[in-house]
Design an enzyme around this catalytic site. Structure first.
Site, mmCIF file in Angstrom:
data_model
loop_
_atom_site.group_PDB
_atom_site.id
_atom_site.type_symbol
_atom_site.label_atom_id
_atom_site.label_comp_id
_atom_site.label_asym_id
_atom_site.label_seq_id
_atom_site.Cartn_x
_atom_site.Cartn_y
_atom_site.Cartn_z
ATOM 1 N N ASP A 105 0.845 -1.191 0.000
ATOM 2 C CA ASP A 105 0.000 0.000 0.000
ATOM 3 C C ASP A 105 0.885 1.247 0.000
ATOM 4 O O ASP A 105 2.112 1.150 -0.118
ATOM 5 C CB ASP A 105 -0.988 -0.019 1.179
ATOM 6 N N ALA A 106 0.274 2.413 0.129
ATOM 7 C CA ALA A 106 0.999 3.669 -0.005
ATOM 8 C C ALA A 106 2.049 3.891 1.095
ATOM 9 O O ALA A 106 2.888 4.784 0.972
ATOM 10 C CB ALA A 106 0.021 4.844 -0.063
#
Lengths: 140, 140, 140, 140
Positions: C18-19
């Site tokens: 994810d980010a």
């Protein structure tokens, strides 16, 4: 010269399926990416090569045709060839077969651009990467 | 004082389901996170507050009990309370109901730590964030 | 007798991240399930054994503790033991290591019930399945 | 007559992003499907109409062009029109905009076939469904 084909076998996981009891259509794009990652691994290479150079490989196009459903536990085999190598982009073509029945399940492609992570602009494919891709390329 | 409960309704998407024709167990953790995000939005707050401060909110524990299956298109409602606020961590407790039958579908929690993105170490919860959470907190 | 441990190595895929540039916490539950599926495969067994008998294995509890982040391309190794075998349920305990650094990344469990697909009720674990699980079981 | 456009706003969730800190390319296909589901809901219709008739809507083609990255928490808006209605299939065209900047983020389509779940064969689009789609259709 005939281009080389990279092949990668894998199993359909339970989480890949949906309530129609087949693989959800969006998951084929995850399969494509997984095959691409294993292809890089096979070439002795990974996305981190780009990360370290402040580059990345954003996708600009993705396409898939669905021929037959795949079910949980099916043994699939992905095939990758480099459909096209351009100055700043690469087009991978994928086929997914049911390995046991030799049936074509899905087929598609992904176009990725070599880009500068900061500016967001496309940049030339690094020569090191290009040379690795060439043996798998249909059109140079 | 009774803590406030944050509620958020949502529909089960087709992609949330698996071949058992119910929501895949891992997706409840995505639901928990979605409810947390909407909670922050409700508080006039988002993760980017942390990002801008070089912080993030890594999860250190996650738990879910599954009571009843949920199916495609079911209208669910998530409930969030702040179960515990500690110096450097927050524990959110979630309940997911079927909104039409008022049945409890799943219940669980997530413990997140306020951490420095560079060092990876836990840091104190920013006061600004803490104040926003307090009205929803069971134990202070 | 010391229970056997089933081990399964795998790579972190790009889509798992994810980010925060680490594996999203919900994906560890997908990893747990993947390890369980490979465990069944190793036992010469798969979920379809249940499907054919009108049974399934719904999860009633899932838990994970996150120790260290895992990043794209990390080589992980999952370990499974059967923590507890009851009349109608099985508890799998999982550990996920970074295989290259031998660091514990995450640890957790999943409790699954053998249930009748039509009635939704728990039923006895089939003897055939039980016998296969026993060598991996800590507490009988 | 100008066809109607169905619009649906939504937020980028944390879980939609990947380590490049943008939405993972495969998730746009989940967005397309979500928009399609909300479109049916808007029409007073859902997939269960098909399920009850022993039908389903398998996808035979999916395509997406990525124009700009989308980030966590971005407010997006999906637009759907019916690009083409054939005897046994429907082609939905999607555009995804950043709602705040009015920038086109991604654009693509999905072709779905009305099929009999048992035989797997394509069948005529039910008249009831067809009539609901017509006002959104570009080419009849």
């Amino acid at each position: 010269m005939t281009p080389k084909t990279f092949k990668f076998p894998f199993r359909v996981a339970w989480v890949d399926t949906d309530a129609a009891q087949v693989v959800h259509f969006s998951n084929y794009f995850k399969f494509f990416e997984k095959i691409e990652e294993e292809f890089y691994r096979h070439l002795g290479f990974n996305f981190n090569y780009f990360v370290e150079r402040g580059m990345w490989l954003p996708r600009v196009e993705a396409f898939c045709q669905y021929k037959k459903p795949a079910k949980f536990n099916d043994l699939l085999e992905g095939e990758l060839i480099v459909e096209e190598l351009r100055e700043k982009s690469v087009k991978y073509h994928f086929k997914i077969f049911n390995k046991e029945t030799a049936t074509l399940i899905a087929e598609g492609y992904v176009v990725a651009v070599t880009a500068d992570k900061n500016t967001g602009r496309a940049v030339q494919i690094p020569k090191y990467f290009l040379e690795k891709l060439k043996p798998y390329c249909k059109r140079l």
